[in-house]
Design a protein around this motif. Structure first.
Motif, short mmCIF file in Angstrom:
data_model
loop_
_atom_site.label_atom_id
_atom_site.label_comp_id
_atom_site.label_asym_id
_atom_site.label_seq_id
_atom_site.Cartn_x
_atom_site.Cartn_y
_atom_site.Cartn_z
N LYS A 95 46.69 104.34 83.48
CA LYS A 95 45.28 104.70 83.56
C LYS A 95 45.05 105.73 82.45
O LYS A 95 45.77 106.73 82.38
N PHE A 107 42.73 108.58 80.58
CA PHE A 107 41.67 109.56 80.83
C PHE A 107 41.36 110.35 79.57
O PHE A 107 42.27 110.63 78.78
N ARG A 112 41.80 119.11 89.16
CA ARG A 112 40.60 118.95 89.97
C ARG A 112 40.14 117.49 90.02
O ARG A 112 39.76 116.99 91.06
N ASN A 113 40.17 116.80 88.88
CA ASN A 113 39.62 115.44 88.85
C ASN A 113 40.65 114.34 89.07
O ASN A 113 40.29 113.26 89.51
N ILE A 114 41.88 114.58 88.67
CA ILE A 114 42.90 113.53 88.81
C ILE A 114 43.82 113.82 89.99
O ILE A 114 44.15 112.92 90.75
N GLY A 115 44.23 115.07 90.12
CA GLY A 115 45.04 115.43 91.28
C GLY A 115 46.50 115.04 91.17
O GLY A 115 47.24 115.12 92.13
N ARG A 116 46.89 114.53 90.02
CA ARG A 116 48.32 114.42 89.77
C ARG A 116 48.60 114.69 88.31
O ARG A 116 47.71 114.60 87.47
N ARG A 160 44.26 114.58 99.28
CA ARG A 160 45.01 113.77 98.31
C ARG A 160 46.44 113.52 98.73
O ARG A 160 47.09 112.60 98.22
N PRO A 195 43.65 106.31 95.59
CA PRO A 195 44.52 107.21 94.82
C PRO A 195 43.87 108.59 94.65
O PRO A 195 42.64 108.72 94.74
N PRO A 196 44.68 109.61 94.40
CA PRO A 196 44.17 110.99 94.30
C PRO A 196 42.97 111.13 93.37
O PRO A 196 42.05 111.88 93.65
N GLU A 197 42.99 110.38 92.25
CA GLU A 197 41.91 110.53 91.27
C GLU A 197 40.60 109.95 91.77
O GLU A 197 39.58 110.09 91.11
N GLN A 198 40.61 109.31 92.93
CA GLN A 198 39.37 108.81 93.51
C GLN A 198 39.00 109.57 94.79
O GLN A 198 38.26 109.07 95.63
#
Lengths: 331, 331
Positions: B181, B183, B247-251, A194, A204-207
């Motif tokens: 975005k 979530f 874990r899922n978004i990373g930011r 990431r 992007p990190p979330e992908q």
């Protein structure tokens, strides 16, 4: 009047149509040689994006997944994340000299990587845990970012982010311009990838989906942190890839790109869905410009997936034959 | 000439400016009463989206996270997913009569939910495992979709997807129109929520984070499947929420919305980041139009997070006072 007509004609050829360059008006994949491989990719994208096609897929369902090591960037002579781990081990050994006395660290610190290879997955995991844990998530990202700034690939002397494949960058951009969401689904560590995925790939990190270690929420005097523990949470490889896709994306991709047997189940899962699908394998066939390896390689072994890919009509990308250029031009 | 001027003036007021309605020209939050709460939200969004503001945040980093139960839709008189589990238990008992002989199932099947409440988390988990596992992922999605079609809320007799909060729908749309975005980060099961999240909230499956059970890749004669096992993988609640986000978004998100102590750590994690942040709590204060509950409720207990929210300047959304309308109009 003839001059005006001439001018208008010139404008008509040189200016893109209103709405920007369409896939039709300019080659979105200039680093791909003309041939069946490129044609299969373009034909798939045109079919699923054409509202009048029986293969049309609504934009929200246009999910494409990409393995990282060996699919989007080079993985030879060793996984780039392993090169990071070894460099980090040298740094850590200055703070913790006791590492120098303990295997497999001692051999690695002495430049002997054969014992690491001999130790197999267990030894590699041990090194990853020792070098990837015991920091906060923010600290770890900063460590990786610093390393990427200065580290260089041993063969090409380029920054590692220069070891991405130009044709795959074009493919990612082409898919996104065609309404796809692009995801990385890699056995590599998600926290490592990431740091560079957005800049290197536009992802992007979330992908980014990858392997994870356990993190723990802690309230410190300075505020809340997430601490990285030396404990495996999830291995996003082989059977883990469809599991990771389901956990993080929650719908089945319509296109998947891999390069090794670690991608087999992701390719099976993707291509088994209803409607038109694209499964593709990057086959490393170019010893001159990159590396040539498949069935006998310890890194990126491609054996079962190559057979299944040939049987099931997946697109086999022959690096030597299909790519006009492998890496982006040096800055 | 005066008629033309009049016409033009009329057009100027009635037509939106080129580029569509901007946030300035129409109220993006019509179901929110004017007052400090609405003002705090709008002022935050304007500050982080204004390129000339010191609080400006680039679009890629505009991540907003929302709890689901009690924040985006109602959670009384019981979590909607629990209502699904109980209905599913009745269906399963027809196929497996032995369930009728075993607690906690027997009591529930006899309409006695008190024993379920008395059994605490353990009993609820048991019921969730029995009703959410032993299917493929595709089968489970279809079961949930079928249930949502026919099930009705016991108090309002509306489909459960009619129990979403109109002001929160407007807020989600407003944030997305402002480059965010959005979530979901919920203790609820991710496979349950993803069935309706896109249609109900405009939030695609890949932006839904929740609790998970273990899934296993299996190659069957009919093709590959993911099987749901009766084993907890991850609980996305309390300390788990920042972990799931990472874990899922990373930011780190810049805005977080919750309604209970289960959201405390997510709110702490979000608001502790650098730059301007928005932490907000939906406070259920409207016994007439919805429900009124906080510190003493078993469902959606709001105690520590309310105190911390008041001390730390989080936005407390007072449902009775701040919302002109709670639910969308009935079709």
């Amino acid at each position: 009047m003839r001059r005006l007509a001439f001018l208008l004609a010139t404008l008509a050829v040189t200016l893109p149509p209103a709405g920007g360059l369409s896939a039709q008006s300019a080659d979105p994949l200039p680093s791909w040689n003309e041939g069946p491989t490129k044609q299969q990719i373009v034909s798939f994208v045109e079919a699923v994006t054409d509202a009048d096609s029986p293969d049309f897929v609504p934009e929200a369902e246009r999910i494409a997944v990409f393995d990282n090591d060996g699919t989007l960037w080079a993985e030879q002579p060793m996984y780039i994340q392993l090169a990071f781990a070894i460099d980090r081990l040298h740094t850590l050994a200055k703070e913790k000299p006791e590492l120098k006395e303990k295997e497999p660290y001692r051999s690695i610190l002495n430049g002997d990587l054969k014992s690491l290879a001999a130790g197999g997955e267990h030894a590699i995991l041990e090194v990853l845990m020792a070098t990837h844990a015991d920091t906060t998530t923010d600290q770890f990202s900063a460590i990786v970012a610093d390393w990427l700034e200065t580290a260089r690939h041993p063969k090409t002397d380029r920054p590692y982010t220069g070891m991405v494949y130009q044709p795959m960058l074009e493919l990612l951009a082409y898919l996104r311009a065609s309404g796809f969401k692009t995801f990385i689904v890699s056995g590599g560590g998600v926290a490592f990838m990431r740091v560079f995925s957005e800049k290197a790939y536009g992802i992007p990190p979330e992908q980014v989906i990858g392997s994870t270690i356990v993190t723990k929420f802690e309230m410190r005097a300075s505020g809340p942190v997430l601490v990285r523990l030396p404990k495996i949470d999830f291995i996003d490889d082989k059977e883990g890839k469809p599991v990771g896709i389901n956990r993080n994306i929650g719908r089945r991709p319509i296109a998947a790109f891999g390069n090794s047997d670690g991608d087999l189940q992701m390719l099976q899962w993707t291509t088994a869905g209803p409607g038109r699908r694209l499964g593709a394998i990057v086959h490393h066939t170019d010893a001159e410009r990159e590396w040539a390896y498949d069935r006998d390689s310890h890194i990126g072994r491609l054996d079962k997936a190559l057979d299944e890919g040939r049987n099931d009509g997946w697109t086999i990308i022959d690096m030597k034959q299909d790519w006009a250029q492998v890496f982006p031009p040096r800055n």
